[in-house]
Write an enzyme that holds these catalytic residues in place. Structure first.
Site, short mmCIF file in Angstrom:
data_model
loop_
_atom_site.label_atom_id
_atom_site.label_comp_id
_atom_site.label_asym_id
_atom_site.label_seq_id
_atom_site.Cartn_x
_atom_site.Cartn_y
_atom_site.Cartn_z
N ARG A 129 -8.28 2.80 27.62
CA ARG A 129 -8.80 3.89 26.80
C ARG A 129 -10.28 3.67 26.51
NH1 ARG A 129 -4.87 5.37 21.87
NH2 ARG A 129 -6.79 5.16 20.68
N LYS A 142 1.91 2.07 16.44
CA LYS A 142 2.45 3.40 16.09
C LYS A 142 2.97 4.12 17.34
CE LYS A 142 -1.51 4.77 14.29
NZ LYS A 142 -2.32 3.56 14.54
N ARG A 179 -4.85 -3.62 25.82
CA ARG A 179 -3.98 -2.46 26.07
C ARG A 179 -4.32 -1.78 27.41
NH1 ARG A 179 -3.41 2.13 21.65
NH2 ARG A 179 -5.68 2.09 21.78
N ARG A 187 -13.36 1.89 14.51
CA ARG A 187 -12.07 2.52 14.19
C ARG A 187 -11.39 1.79 13.03
NH1 ARG A 187 -9.48 1.91 19.82
NH2 ARG A 187 -7.57 2.66 18.83
N ARG A 238 -4.62 10.98 8.11
CA ARG A 238 -5.58 9.87 8.08
C ARG A 238 -6.61 10.01 6.97
NH1 ARG A 238 -5.20 8.45 14.12
NH2 ARG A 238 -6.64 6.74 14.26
P1 AP5 Z 1 -0.04 1.02 20.31
O1 AP5 Z 1 1.41 1.35 20.15
O2 AP5 Z 1 -0.82 1.79 21.31
O3 AP5 Z 1 -0.76 1.04 18.88
P2 AP5 Z 1 -1.24 2.28 18.01
O4 AP5 Z 1 -1.04 1.93 16.58
O5 AP5 Z 1 -0.61 3.57 18.50
O6 AP5 Z 1 -2.78 2.24 18.34
P3 AP5 Z 1 -3.83 3.39 18.65
O7 AP5 Z 1 -5.05 2.70 19.13
O8 AP5 Z 1 -3.26 4.46 19.54
O9 AP5 Z 1 -4.05 3.98 17.22
P4 AP5 Z 1 -5.24 4.77 16.73
O10 AP5 Z 1 -4.68 5.23 15.43
O11 AP5 Z 1 -6.53 4.08 16.67
O12 AP5 Z 1 -5.46 5.86 17.88
P5 AP5 Z 1 -5.23 7.42 17.95
O13 AP5 Z 1 -4.92 7.75 19.34
O14 AP5 Z 1 -4.32 7.88 16.88
O15 AP5 Z 1 -0.12 -0.54 20.62
C1 AP5 Z 1 -1.36 -1.16 20.90
C2 AP5 Z 1 -1.14 -2.31 21.92
O16 AP5 Z 1 -0.34 -3.32 21.31
C3 AP5 Z 1 -0.38 -1.88 23.19
O17 AP5 Z 1 -0.93 -2.58 24.28
C4 AP5 Z 1 1.07 -2.32 22.93
O18 AP5 Z 1 1.74 -2.64 24.13
C5 AP5 Z 1 0.86 -3.56 22.05
N1 AP5 Z 1 1.93 -3.74 21.05
C6 AP5 Z 1 2.53 -2.79 20.30
N2 AP5 Z 1 3.45 -3.33 19.49
C7 AP5 Z 1 3.42 -4.69 19.72
C8 AP5 Z 1 4.14 -5.80 19.16
N3 AP5 Z 1 5.07 -5.65 18.20
N4 AP5 Z 1 3.84 -7.04 19.62
C9 AP5 Z 1 2.88 -7.21 20.58
N5 AP5 Z 1 2.18 -6.19 21.16
C10 AP5 Z 1 2.45 -4.94 20.71
O19 AP5 Z 1 -6.69 7.98 17.55
C11 AP5 Z 1 -7.79 7.88 18.43
C12 AP5 Z 1 -8.97 8.68 17.87
O20 AP5 Z 1 -8.61 10.07 17.77
C13 AP5 Z 1 -9.43 8.30 16.47
O21 AP5 Z 1 -10.34 7.20 16.48
C14 AP5 Z 1 -10.07 9.60 16.00
O22 AP5 Z 1 -11.36 9.77 16.55
C15 AP5 Z 1 -9.16 10.66 16.58
N6 AP5 Z 1 -8.04 11.03 15.69
C16 AP5 Z 1 -6.70 10.86 15.95
N7 AP5 Z 1 -5.96 11.29 14.92
C17 AP5 Z 1 -6.84 11.75 13.97
C18 AP5 Z 1 -6.67 12.29 12.69
N8 AP5 Z 1 -5.45 12.46 12.14
N9 AP5 Z 1 -7.79 12.63 11.98
C19 AP5 Z 1 -9.02 12.48 12.51
N10 AP5 Z 1 -9.25 11.95 13.74
C20 AP5 Z 1 -8.16 11.59 14.47
#
Ligand code: AP5
Length: 261
Positions: free
Chosen positions: A206, A60, A173, A217, A135
Site C-alpha cells: 500500500r 481491523k 504488510r 497515520r 475516526r
Molecule cells: P490489517 O488487518 O491490515 O490492519 P488494519 O488495522 O486494517 O490496518 P490499516 O492500515 O488498514 O488501518 P488504517 O486504519 O490505517 O487504514 P484504512 O484503510 O482504514 O493488518 C496489518 C498487518 O498486520 C497485515 O499484514 C496483517 O497480516 C498483520 N496482522 C493482523 N493481525 C495480526 C496479528 N494478530 N498478529 C500478527 N500480524 C497480524 O485508512 C487509510 C486512509 O484512508 C487513512 O489514512 C485516511 O486517509 C483514509 N480514511 C479511511 N477511513 C477514514 C475515515 N473514517 N475518516 C477519514 N479518513 C479515512
C-alpha cells in the site's frame, strides 16, 4: 473457525443465536469489558453494528474478513471504499488521493456520505462490520444518528496493539490486488514470496505503508480517533478492549466472537 457451510447457515438462522453458538465453540474468556454497561442485550431484537476500532495495523481488516465469513454480514471499510474511488480516478478519488497518500484523514462529509450510501444497501440490513469508521467525533455523532434511525446496536471492539508492533506489521504488510487477502512478510508470509497463494497475482504494497506516512497515520489516530474511546464510554456503548498484540489473528477472532454473543 467455521467454514462456508456455517456462513450459509447464518442466513437461515437468527444472527444473535448464531453468534452465541459460534462463541460457545470458541471457548474464550480472557478479555475485559471496558466502559458502558456489562449487560449482554438480547441480540435477537437488534441489528448488529460491529465497530472495529484501533490504530493502523491493529488488525481491523484482518478481523473483519474473518468475521464476514462467520457472521455473513458485510465489512464496510472506509479505507477500501476510498482506495476504490482513487483507483477509478473519479471525483471523490481525485478529492481524497493526496490526503490518503500523506496519511491524513479525509473530510468527514466525504466519509459520512460514503457510509450512509453503503448502509442503505440490502446486504447491510441484518448488520454490518465497520472497519476504519468512525475516526472523528463528527463521524461518531453522524453514525449514532444513522444507527438510531435503523434500530442498530453498536458494539465497539477496541484492538489494542503497541506502537512498535504496529510499525512492524505495516512495513511488512502485502496484499493481493485481486482477492484482497492480507499477508505479512514476518507474521503471515505467502508460500511463494511476493505471490498470492489463492490467485497467483503479484502482491502489492500500500502506498501509505511507507514509514514516514505510517508515523503520520499513527499521529492522526492518537489526536483525532483515540479520543472516541472516551466518547463511547460516556454514552454507554458496549466497548471491549481486546489485546491484539501478542496472539495470532485466529485467537483474537475467538475473543471477539465470545464478546459479542
Ligand atoms: P490489517 O488487518 O491490515 O490492519 P488494519 O488495522 O486494517 O490496518 P490499516 O492500515 O488498514 O488501518 P488504517 O486504519 O490505517 O487504514 P484504512 O484503510 O482504514 O493488518 C496489518 C498487518 O498486520 C497485515 O499484514 C496483517 O497480516 C498483520 N496482522 C493482523 N493481525 C495480526 C496479528 N494478530 N498478529 C500478527 N500480524 C497480524 O485508512 C487509510 C486512509 O484512508 C487513512 O489514512 C485516511 O486517509 C483514509 N480514511 C479511511 N477511513 C477514514 C475515515 N473514517 N475518516 C477519514 N479518513 C479515512
Amino acid at each position: 473457525m467455521r467454514g462456508a457451510s456455517a456462513a450459509g447457515a447464518a442466513h437461515s438462522k437468527d444472527l444473535g443465536v448464531e453468534i452465541q453458538d459460534l462463541a460457545r465453540e470458541s471457548q474464550v474468556t480472557n478479555s475485559e469489558p471496558l466502559g458502558g454497561n456489562n449487560q449482554i442485550p438480547n441480540p435477537k431484537s437488534q441489528i448488529l453494528a460491529l465497530i472495529l476500532f484501533g490504530p493502523p495495523g491493529s488488525g481491523k481488516g484482518t478481523q473483519a474478513k474473518l468475521l464476514v465469513k462467520t457472521l455473513s454480514i458485510p465489512q464496510i471499510s472506509t479505507g477500501d471504499m476510498l482506495r476504490e474511488h482513487v483507483r477509478k480516478g473519479n471525483a471523490v478519488g481525485t478529492k481524497v488521493e493526496a490526503k490518503m497518500k500523506a496519511g491524513i484523514l479525509v473530510k468527514d462529509e466525504v466519509v459520512n456520505g460514503l457510509v450512509a450510501e453503503r448502509l442503505a444497501q440490502p446486504d447491510a440490513a441484518r448488520g454490518f462490520i465497520l472497519d476504519g469508521y468512525p475516526r472523528t467525533r463528527a463521524q461518531a455523532e453522524t453514525l449514532c444518528g444513522m444507527l438510531n434511525s435503523r434500530g442498530a446496536e453498536a458494539v465497539v471492539i477496541h484492538l489494542v496493539v503497541d506502537y512498535n508492533e504496529v510499525i512492524a506489521r505495516l512495513t511488512g504488510r502485502r496484499q493481493c490486488p485481486v482477492c484482497g487477502t492480507l499477508y505479512n512478510l514476518k507474521f503471515k508470509p505467502s508460500k511463494v514470496p511476493g505471490v498470492c497463494d489463492l490467485e497467483g497475482a503479484a502482491l502489492i504494497i500500500r502506498e501509505d505503508d511507507r514509514e514516514e506516512v505510517i508515523r503520520e497515520r499513527l499521529d492522526a489516530y492518537a489526536k483525532q480517533t483515540e479520543p472516541l474511546i472516551e466518547f463511547y464510554r460516556q454514552n454507554g456503548t458496549r466497548l471491549y478492549d481486546v489485546d491484539a498484540s501478542s496472539e495470532p489473528p485466529e485467537a483474537v477472532f475467538g475473543k471477539i466472537l465470545a464478546l459479542i454473543q
